[in-house]
Design an enzyme around this catalytic site. Sequence first.
Site, short mmCIF file in Angstrom:
data_model
loop_
_atom_site.label_atom_id
_atom_site.label_comp_id
_atom_site.label_asym_id
_atom_site.label_seq_id
_atom_site.Cartn_x
_atom_site.Cartn_y
_atom_site.Cartn_z
CB CYS A 1 -5.97 25.54 37.97
SG CYS A 1 -5.67 24.88 36.31
CB CYS B 1 -8.64 23.70 34.19
SG CYS B 1 -7.38 22.42 34.13
CD GLU C 1 -10.06 20.34 36.13
OE1 GLU C 1 -9.22 19.43 36.26
OE2 GLU C 1 -9.92 21.44 36.67
CG HIS D 1 -4.82 20.15 35.63
ND1 HIS D 1 -5.01 21.42 36.11
CD2 HIS D 1 -3.53 19.83 35.90
CE1 HIS D 1 -3.89 21.86 36.65
NE2 HIS D 1 -2.97 20.91 36.53
#
Length: 160
Positions: free
Chosen positions: A103, A106, A77, A75
């Site tokens: 999410c 994360c 992040e 992801h």
Amino acid sequence: MERPDFDDIFMELAVNLARRSHCIKRHVGAVLTKDTRIISIGYNGPPAGTHNCDLEWPEKGCPRDSKGGCSLAIHAEQNALLYAVKNKTEVLGATLYVTLAPCLACARIIYTMGVKRVIFLNSYAEYKGIDSDEGVDFLRKFGVEVLKYHGNPDNVTHMI
């Protein structure tokens, strides 16, 4: 000329970084800042040096894992945080700008790394068709300031 706020500048950069993603399903960008300075950037996709999903599997993207998610994706992040750590950059107290709310997985990483503030553009819950932004709820529960971006949308490039 009106000077844009830093929130507008950093969110616009996150939006433009999302355009670099090779993901077929969703483009997400992230900018990690500290004291009005960019300390790292990221966008979602497979680990560097592996596959580019849009080139390898242009019709439907990368193979799915056992839960139906992308089997190769990191992801945005995570990429921003990993790159900062890889380069020995202190992230404690940083602010993260991201085009999609984190999410839950994360969010746990963001919290553990000591990020103090997260500003997101779009809802993960709306994208996934779930009841709440679990990652946002988690971060708020444990004291991380989380804000939906409400800056000047004229200063932010529209996503493709």
